[in-house]
Design an enzyme around this catalytic site. Sequence first.
Site, PDB file in Angstrom:
ATOM      1  NE  ARG A 158      27.698  -9.709  -7.684  1.00 52.11           N
ATOM      2  CZ  ARG A 158      27.952  -9.629  -6.353  1.00 52.11           C
ATOM      3  NH1 ARG A 158      26.971  -9.474  -5.495  1.00 52.11           N
ATOM      4  NH2 ARG A 158      29.183  -9.717  -5.911  1.00 52.11           N
ATOM      5  CG  ASP A 212      27.127  -8.573  -1.681  1.00 54.13           C
ATOM      6  OD1 ASP A 212      27.649  -8.704  -2.791  1.00 54.13           O
ATOM      7  OD2 ASP A 212      27.260  -9.413  -0.761  1.00 54.13           O
TER       8      ASP A 212
HETATM    9  C1  LIG Z   1      26.983 -14.091  -7.689  1.00 50.25           C
HETATM   10  C2  LIG Z   1      25.674 -13.670  -7.091  1.00 50.25           C
HETATM   11  C3  LIG Z   1      25.619 -12.532  -6.313  1.00 50.25           C
HETATM   12  C4  LIG Z   1      24.412 -12.112  -5.774  1.00 50.25           C
HETATM   13  N1  LIG Z   1      24.352 -10.922  -5.080  1.00 50.25           N
HETATM   14  C5  LIG Z   1      23.171 -10.470  -4.640  1.00 50.25           C
HETATM   15  C6  LIG Z   1      23.042  -9.193  -4.032  1.00 50.25           C
HETATM   16  O1  LIG Z   1      24.017  -8.448  -3.866  1.00 50.25           O
HETATM   17  N2  LIG Z   1      21.810  -8.793  -3.629  1.00 50.25           N
HETATM   18  C7  LIG Z   1      20.704  -9.593  -3.794  1.00 50.25           C
HETATM   19  O2  LIG Z   1      19.603  -9.157  -3.443  1.00 50.25           O
HETATM   20  N3  LIG Z   1      20.810 -10.804  -4.352  1.00 50.25           N
HETATM   21  C8  LIG Z   1      21.999 -11.270  -4.767  1.00 50.25           C
HETATM   22  N4  LIG Z   1      22.067 -12.495  -5.355  1.00 50.25           N
HETATM   23  C9  LIG Z   1      20.915 -13.427  -5.280  1.00 50.25           C
HETATM   24  C10 LIG Z   1      19.950 -13.209  -6.432  1.00 50.25           C
HETATM   25  O3  LIG Z   1      19.327 -11.967  -6.299  1.00 50.25           O
HETATM   26  C11 LIG Z   1      18.889 -14.305  -6.469  1.00 50.25           C
HETATM   27  O4  LIG Z   1      18.160 -14.311  -5.273  1.00 50.25           O
HETATM   28  C12 LIG Z   1      19.464 -15.701  -6.692  1.00 50.25           C
HETATM   29  O5  LIG Z   1      20.511 -15.673  -7.620  1.00 50.25           O
HETATM   30  C13 LIG Z   1      18.349 -16.637  -7.208  1.00 50.25           C
HETATM   31  O6  LIG Z   1      17.957 -16.234  -8.470  1.00 50.25           O
HETATM   32  P1  LIG Z   1      18.339 -17.043  -9.811  1.00 50.25           P
HETATM   33  O7  LIG Z   1      18.980 -16.101 -10.738  1.00 50.25           O
HETATM   34  O8  LIG Z   1      19.141 -18.212  -9.480  1.00 50.25           O
HETATM   35  O9  LIG Z   1      16.940 -17.393 -10.450  1.00 50.25           O
HETATM   36  P2  LIG Z   1      15.713 -18.227  -9.871  1.00 50.25           P
HETATM   37  O10 LIG Z   1      14.583 -17.965 -10.802  1.00 50.25           O
HETATM   38  O11 LIG Z   1      15.491 -17.959  -8.423  1.00 50.25           O
HETATM   39  O12 LIG Z   1      16.198 -19.719 -10.006  1.00 50.25           O
HETATM   40  C14 LIG Z   1      16.481 -20.320 -11.263  1.00 50.25           C
HETATM   41  C15 LIG Z   1      16.980 -21.746 -11.035  1.00 50.25           C
HETATM   42  O13 LIG Z   1      18.242 -21.680 -10.367  1.00 50.25           O
HETATM   43  C16 LIG Z   1      18.351 -22.710  -9.403  1.00 50.25           C
HETATM   44  N5  LIG Z   1      18.447 -22.071  -8.072  1.00 50.25           N
HETATM   45  C17 LIG Z   1      18.238 -20.779  -7.765  1.00 50.25           C
HETATM   46  N6  LIG Z   1      18.459 -20.544  -6.454  1.00 50.25           N
HETATM   47  C18 LIG Z   1      18.803 -21.732  -5.924  1.00 50.25           C
HETATM   48  C19 LIG Z   1      19.141 -22.152  -4.622  1.00 50.25           C
HETATM   49  N7  LIG Z   1      19.174 -21.299  -3.590  1.00 50.25           N
HETATM   50  N8  LIG Z   1      19.437 -23.454  -4.439  1.00 50.25           N
HETATM   51  C20 LIG Z   1      19.431 -24.330  -5.462  1.00 50.25           C
HETATM   52  N9  LIG Z   1      19.101 -23.994  -6.722  1.00 50.25           N
HETATM   53  C21 LIG Z   1      18.798 -22.714  -6.965  1.00 50.25           C
HETATM   54  C22 LIG Z   1      17.120 -23.559  -9.533  1.00 50.25           C
HETATM   55  O14 LIG Z   1      17.400 -24.570 -10.466  1.00 50.25           O
HETATM   56  C23 LIG Z   1      16.108 -22.582 -10.116  1.00 50.25           C
HETATM   57  O15 LIG Z   1      15.085 -23.220 -10.831  1.00 50.25           O
HETATM   58  C24 LIG Z   1      23.244 -12.902  -5.955  1.00 50.25           C
HETATM   59  C25 LIG Z   1      23.302 -14.042  -6.740  1.00 50.25           C
HETATM   60  C26 LIG Z   1      24.477 -14.425  -7.322  1.00 50.25           C
HETATM   61  C27 LIG Z   1      24.502 -15.648  -8.190  1.00 50.25           C
END
Ligand SMILES: Cc1cc2nc3c(=O)[nH]c(=O)nc-3n(C[C@H](O)[C@H](O)[C@H](O)COP(=O)(O)OP(=O)(O)OC[C@H]3O[C@@H](n4cnc5c(N)ncnc54)[C@H](O)[C@@H]3O)c2cc1C
Length: 304
Positions: free
Chosen positions: A181, A130
Site C-alpha cells: 500500500r 500499517d
Molecule cells: C487507506 C489509507 C491507509 C493509510 N495508511 C497509512 C499508514 O499505514 N501509515 C501512514 O503513515 N499513513 C497512512 N495513511 C495516511 C497517509 O499517509 C496520508 O497522511 C493521508 O492519506 C493524507 O494524504 P493524502 O494522500 O490524502 O494527500 P494530501 O496532500 O494530504 O491531501 C490531498 C487532499 O485530500 C483531502 N484530504 C486529505 N486528508 C484529509 C483529511 N484528513 N480530511 C479531509 N480531507 C483530507 C483534501 O481534499 C486534500 O486537499 C493512509 C491513508 C490511507 C488513505
Amino acid sequence: MLRRSLLYLSGQPWLRRWMEHSPVSRKLTSRFVAGRSLSDAIRILQKLSSENILSTLDYLGENVSSLEDAAASTGCYLKALAEIERAALPATVSVKLTQLGLNFSEQACRANIRTLVDRARVIGTRVEVDMESSAYTDRTLRLVTELHNDFAGHVRAVIQAYLYRSEVDVRMLCARRIPVRLCKGAYQESMSVAFARKADVDANYVKLMKLLLAEGTHPAIAGHDENIVREAIRHIKEQNIAPDCYEFQMLYGIRRDLQRRLIARGFRLRLYVPYGDAWYPYLMRRLAERPANVLFLAKNLLRG
Ligand SMILES: Cc1cc2nc3c(=O)[nH]c(=O)nc-3n(C[C@H](O)[C@H](O)[C@H](O)COP(=O)(O)OP(=O)(O)OC[C@H]3O[C@@H](n4cnc5c(N)ncnc54)[C@H](O)[C@@H]3O)c2cc1C
C-alpha cells in the site's frame, strides 16, 4: 505550524486520556471513526459492501502500554476476523505493530502478528501492516518480509512516499512479490529522513506509484489527492493495466465525493475503517492532514 502542533499533541498521553473519556467524544469522532464496538464497524462494512466498496478494518490502538494490552488487541483482531468470515465481507484488517507489542518485545509481537496472519490465511483474507514513524520502518519491513515468506498472499506492506529510503524499499518489496500500500506518510519526521515539501512528497509518490504499477504485486494506491488519482488513472489507461491488478484505498469519511466517483467509474476501492475507543492519535493525524477539519469539528460541537 498548526500541522506540527497537532502531530505533537497526537503523542501527548495526558490529552489523549482526557479526550478519549470526554463526554463529547462521539461528536468528535463520528465523521472519521465507524464507532466504538466491533458490531458498529461491521454494520458500516456491510453498508460499504452493498455499495460495492471493499474495506480494511482497523481496531484503533497503538503504542500499547504492556504485553497484556498487546495480547488483548490481538484477541480483538481475532474477533474482527471471525466477524468478517461470518458475514462474508470483502474485508482485510489493518494492524499497527506497536499495538501488538513491538515496543516491549519483538518476539511477542511476532507471535501476535503471526497468529493474525495465519487466521487471515484460513479465512482467505489478508493483514495489512500499517507503517508507523520511521523509528519502526526497518523492524516493520523485516517482520512483513518474514510473514510473506510463510504466508504469501496474506500480508501487505505499507510504504510512505515522504521517506527518502522508500524507493529502495519498494524495489526490495517488488522483487519479493510482496503487495504494497503506497501512502504519503502521516507522522512528524525530520528533514534527515523525509521530504519536507509537499511538492517533493507528491513527486516521489507518483514515481513510486508508477514503479509499483509496473513491477509490484497488486499495489494499493492510498490517498485522497485528486491530482494523484487523476495521474494514476491516466497512467493505468495508457499502460492498459487490468482493473484487478491494483486498487485505490481511502480513509472512511474523507473525500466521499471522490470515493463515489471512483466507484461509479468501476474502479476497485477499499476504505480504511477504524473503530474502538482509542481514537485520539488517529483523529489528531486526520486533523493535521487538513487543519480545516478542526473548524469542521468545532462547528459540529457547537451545533449542540
Ligand atoms: C487507506 C489509507 C491507509 C493509510 N495508511 C497509512 C499508514 O499505514 N501509515 C501512514 O503513515 N499513513 C497512512 N495513511 C495516511 C497517509 O499517509 C496520508 O497522511 C493521508 O492519506 C493524507 O494524504 P493524502 O494522500 O490524502 O494527500 P494530501 O496532500 O494530504 O491531501 C490531498 C487532499 O485530500 C483531502 N484530504 C486529505 N486528508 C484529509 C483529511 N484528513 N480530511 C479531509 N480531507 C483530507 C483534501 O481534499 C486534500 O486537499 C493512509 C491513508 C490511507 C488513505
